[in-house]
Design a protein around this motif. Structure first.
Motif, PDB file in Angstrom:
ATOM      1  N   TYR A 146       0.890  -1.160   0.000  1.00 22.72           N
ATOM      2  CA  TYR A 146       0.000   0.000   0.000  1.00 22.72           C
ATOM      3  C   TYR A 146       0.927   1.208   0.000  1.00 22.72           C
ATOM      4  O   TYR A 146       1.201   1.804   1.025  1.00 22.72           O
ATOM      5  N   THR A 147       1.462   1.500  -1.178  1.00 29.47           N
ATOM      6  CA  THR A 147       2.447   2.568  -1.319  1.00 29.47           C
ATOM      7  C   THR A 147       2.057   3.437  -2.508  1.00 29.47           C
ATOM      8  O   THR A 147       0.990   3.269  -3.088  1.00 29.47           O
ATOM      9  N   ASP A 148       2.955   4.340  -2.864  1.00 33.29           N
ATOM     10  CA  ASP A 148       2.717   5.172  -4.041  1.00 33.29           C
ATOM     11  C   ASP A 148       2.711   4.348  -5.321  1.00 33.29           C
ATOM     12  O   ASP A 148       2.098   4.729  -6.306  1.00 33.29           O
ATOM     13  N   ALA A 149       3.408   3.212  -5.311  1.00 33.68           N
ATOM     14  CA  ALA A 149       3.449   2.367  -6.506  1.00 33.68           C
ATOM     15  C   ALA A 149       2.141   1.613  -6.712  1.00 33.68           C
ATOM     16  O   ALA A 149       1.807   1.235  -7.825  1.00 33.68           O
ATOM     17  N   SER A 150       1.403   1.388  -5.635  1.00 34.53           N
ATOM     18  CA  SER A 150       0.116   0.705  -5.777  1.00 34.53           C
ATOM     19  C   SER A 150      -0.986   1.745  -5.919  1.00 34.53           C
ATOM     20  O   SER A 150      -0.866   2.873  -5.472  1.00 34.53           O
ATOM     21  N   VAL A 151      -2.062   1.353  -6.562  1.00 37.65           N
ATOM     22  CA  VAL A 151      -3.206   2.236  -6.754  1.00 37.65           C
ATOM     23  C   VAL A 151      -4.387   1.622  -6.010  1.00 37.65           C
ATOM     24  O   VAL A 151      -4.862   0.551  -6.367  1.00 37.65           O
ATOM     25  N   ALA A 152      -4.816   2.287  -4.945  1.00 40.35           N
ATOM     26  CA  ALA A 152      -5.953   1.816  -4.160  1.00 40.35           C
ATOM     27  C   ALA A 152      -6.944   2.961  -4.069  1.00 40.35           C
ATOM     28  O   ALA A 152      -6.640   4.006  -3.520  1.00 40.35           O
ATOM     29  N   THR A 153      -8.126   2.763  -4.641  1.00 38.77           N
ATOM     30  CA  THR A 153      -9.102   3.848  -4.671  1.00 38.77           C
ATOM     31  C   THR A 153     -10.447   3.390  -4.139  1.00 38.77           C
ATOM     32  O   THR A 153     -10.842   2.239  -4.300  1.00 38.77           O
TER      33      THR A 153
END
Length: 135
Positions: A82-89
């Protein structure tokens, strides 16, 4: 008879040397494949829990903020990025009464012989109807 046994033992060593790399590659592929599906199930579970929380919430945070915090909590509890590289919306559409949660991240292979890092993505998504919590 003793010479014959030594020739056969040399042949089995050569056969083992030829077959062992193939078997190890196959075993690492099976391991990575299983690890990918386990991570994918964890991502789907996290998204489902976040969507359920956001769809049925009446907390002060609101459904979007609460769903986002639940998604972060679920992903971190499973060890998923859960970082900037992952996209969680988490998107809340009040006009239609829908909550949509999505997650996209790079898959980190366990062994990494067949699949290199960043080549495969973990993806999960869910849309639920918001519950009417008014008395």
């Amino acid at each position: 008879m003793i010479k014959r046994a030594s020739k056969r033992s040399g042949a089995s060593a050569v056969e083992t040397a030829l077959v062992l790399p193939i078997l190890l590659t196959l075993l690492s592929g099976i391991t990575d494949f299983g690890w990918f599906f386990a991570q994918n199930l964890r991502a789907n579970h996290s998204v489902r829990q976040a969507a359920r929380s956001a769809a049925g919430t009446d907390y002060d945070l609101g459904p979007q903020a609460y769903g986002q915090s639940m998604l972060q909590e679920q992903l971190q509890s499973f060890g998923l990025p859960y970082t900037d590289a992952s996209v969680a919306t988490v998107v809340v559409d009040d006009s239609l009464g829908l909550v949509t949660v999505s997650y996209l991240a790079d898959y980190e292979p366990l062994v990494g012989i067949l699949v290199s890092s960043g080549k495969v993505k973990l993806a999960a998504g869910m849309t639920l109807t918001m519950e009417d919590l008014s008395p």
